[in-house]
Design an enzyme around this catalytic site. Structure first.
Site, PDB file in Angstrom:
ATOM      1  N   ASP A  74      75.238  34.589  30.100  1.00  0.00           N
ATOM      2  CA  ASP A  74      74.255  34.970  29.093  1.00  0.00           C
ATOM      3  C   ASP A  74      74.052  36.498  29.066  1.00  0.00           C
ATOM      4  OD1 ASP A  74      72.491  34.339  27.106  1.00  0.00           O
ATOM      5  OD2 ASP A  74      70.839  33.781  28.438  1.00  0.00           O
ATOM      6  N   HIS A  75      73.728  37.019  27.915  1.00  0.00           N
ATOM      7  CA  HIS A  75      73.407  38.449  27.711  1.00  0.00           C
ATOM      8  C   HIS A  75      74.240  39.378  28.577  1.00  0.00           C
ATOM      9  CE1 HIS A  75      70.336  37.606  24.834  1.00  0.00           C
ATOM     10  NE2 HIS A  75      69.811  36.698  25.646  1.00  0.00           N
ATOM     11  N   HIS A 123      62.517  36.763  22.425  1.00  0.00           N
ATOM     12  CA  HIS A 123      62.631  36.455  23.858  1.00  0.00           C
ATOM     13  C   HIS A 123      61.261  36.471  24.512  1.00  0.00           C
ATOM     14  CE1 HIS A 123      67.068  37.714  23.946  1.00  0.00           C
ATOM     15  NE2 HIS A 123      67.022  36.471  24.363  1.00  0.00           N
ATOM     16  N   GLY A 124      60.994  35.507  25.389  1.00  0.00           N
ATOM     17  CA  GLY A 124      59.749  35.479  26.156  1.00  0.00           C
ATOM     18  C   GLY A 124      58.628  34.755  25.428  1.00  0.00           C
TER      19      GLY A 124
HETATM   20  O1  G3H Z   1      69.070  33.902  26.625  1.00  0.00           O
HETATM   21  C1  G3H Z   1      67.991  33.364  26.974  1.00  0.00           C
HETATM   22  C2  G3H Z   1      67.038  32.932  25.979  1.00  0.00           C
HETATM   23  O2  G3H Z   1      67.212  33.518  24.773  1.00  0.00           O
HETATM   24  C3  G3H Z   1      65.710  32.550  26.449  1.00  0.00           C
HETATM   25  O3  G3H Z   1      64.604  32.927  25.660  1.00  0.00           O
HETATM   26  O4  G3H Z   1      62.891  32.939  27.442  1.00  0.00           O
HETATM   27  O5  G3H Z   1      62.234  32.894  25.043  1.00  0.00           O
HETATM   28  O6  G3H Z   1      63.268  30.917  26.102  1.00  0.00           O
HETATM   29  P1  G3H Z   1      63.175  32.391  26.085  1.00  0.00           P
HETATM   30 ZN    ZN Z   2      68.606  35.257  24.956  1.00  0.00          ZN
END
Ligand code: G3H
Ligand code: ZN
Length: 306
Positions: free
Chosen positions: A91-92, A190-191
């Site tokens: 991821d990312h 995010h978050g």
């Molecule tokens: O890549 C991870 C996600 O985009 C998580 O986002 O923490 O808002 O669920 P979130």
């Molecule tokens: Zn993400």
């Protein structure tokens, strides 16, 4: 809305096959981040309970904490032992080197994230990374990101995120980079805000924009920043063309709250597996509920991407 109830995938299926099948059924694939073995156990247990495919994600920070090769080995052994379609995503990933490291370790997918750069630079760096990881593993799923949805799966004071993605930039980005799936900015973030953790507020998505981007991009779509999103918006977003949904903060909140509770239960308890077992269970419940929701087919499902 109804549950699909078809669990045809096995550990032999590729991520691409699973995504195509879910899309035909009008369902989405849950992506859940893990930073430690407790979170990993919880996600695997939820997949085993529901018999549903799952995509395990680890960001650069999560990978550094877990160990890239160690996480890959654990996920592989879980997949083999359970015969469940459990996949792993880097991821990312913000550099070519880290993407190559994940591809070489055996990750099934990479989220290539140069979305903080100007569009042209994002295109160039993403394209270069797609070519590099596909040279290592032609079957790997390469995701690219456009737009600004803020950073960090954390509890936040104020909302983050910038301009929403347009269908035209989505089309251009997909054509120019050769990505397999696109993560656009469509009202997601995010978050979670404190009000979201308390259940007093929900994230809402631009559903029409998702449908337009799907049409223009013609590839699988990923929704990042899923935590705290309204259930009905999740279902409608899948119907509009979202294929993968990322959830992290909700798991972290459950992990923290249940760990606090477990530690407070008996200050003399020092046996890790006794303290951590309820934490696995709490996180599992969050994952299970989200997995089931993403299988709930909305009546307004759209066409498919082969
Ligand atoms: O890549 C991870 C996600 O985009 C998580 O986002 O923490 O808002 O669920 P979130
Ligand atoms: Zn993400």
């Amino acid at each position: 809305m109804m549950a699909t109830g078809t669990h045809k995938s096995t550990s032999k299926d590729t991520l691409r096959q699973v995504l195509a099948r879910l899309e035909r059924e009008g369902a989405g694939l849950g992506h859940f981040n893990v930073a430690d073995h407790v979170l990993l156990k919880a996600v695997v247990a939820a997949a085993a309970d529901t018999k549903l495919p799952v995509l395990i994600g680890a960001s650069e920070g999560e990978r550094e904490f877990f160990g890239v090769r160690q996480l890959t080995a654990l996920v592989k052994s879980e997949r083999e032992e359970s015969d469940l379609p459990i996949f792993l995503n880097a991821d990312h990933t913000h550099s070519l080197a880290k993407a190559i490291e994940a591809a070489k370790a055996g990750f099934d997918a990479v989220t290539i994230d140069f979305s903080g750069l100007p569009f042209e630079e994002n295109v160039a760096r993403t394209k270069e990374t797609v070519q590099a990881i596909k040279a290592i593993n032609p079957a790997i799923l390469a995701e690219g990101e456009i737009g600004d949805i803020g950073t960090g799966s954390e509890i936040k004071e104020t909302a983050q995120g910038g301009q929403l993605s347009t269908p035209e930039e989505a089309r251009q980005f997909v054509e120019a980079t050769g990505i397999d799936n696109l993560a656009p900015a469509v009202g997601n973030m995010h978050g979670m805000l404190k009000s979201m953790v308390q259940g007093k507020a929900k994230k809402h998505l631009d559903l029409e924009r998702i449908a337009q981007i799907k049409q223009a991009a013609g590839v699988f779509l990923t929704l990042h920043g899923g935590s705290g999103t309204d259930d009905e918006h999740f279902r409608k977003a899948i119907a509009a063309g979202i294929n993968i949904i990322h959830i992290n903060t909700e798991l972290r909140v459950a992990w923290r709250e249940s760990l606090d509770k477990s530690l407070a239960r008996d200050s003399n308890e020092v046996v890790p597996y006794k303290i951590l077992r309820p934490v696995v269970d709490s996180v599992k419940q969050v994952v299970r509920a989200r997995l089931r929701l993403f299988q709930s087919v909305s009546s307004d499902a759209v066409g498919t991407v082969a």
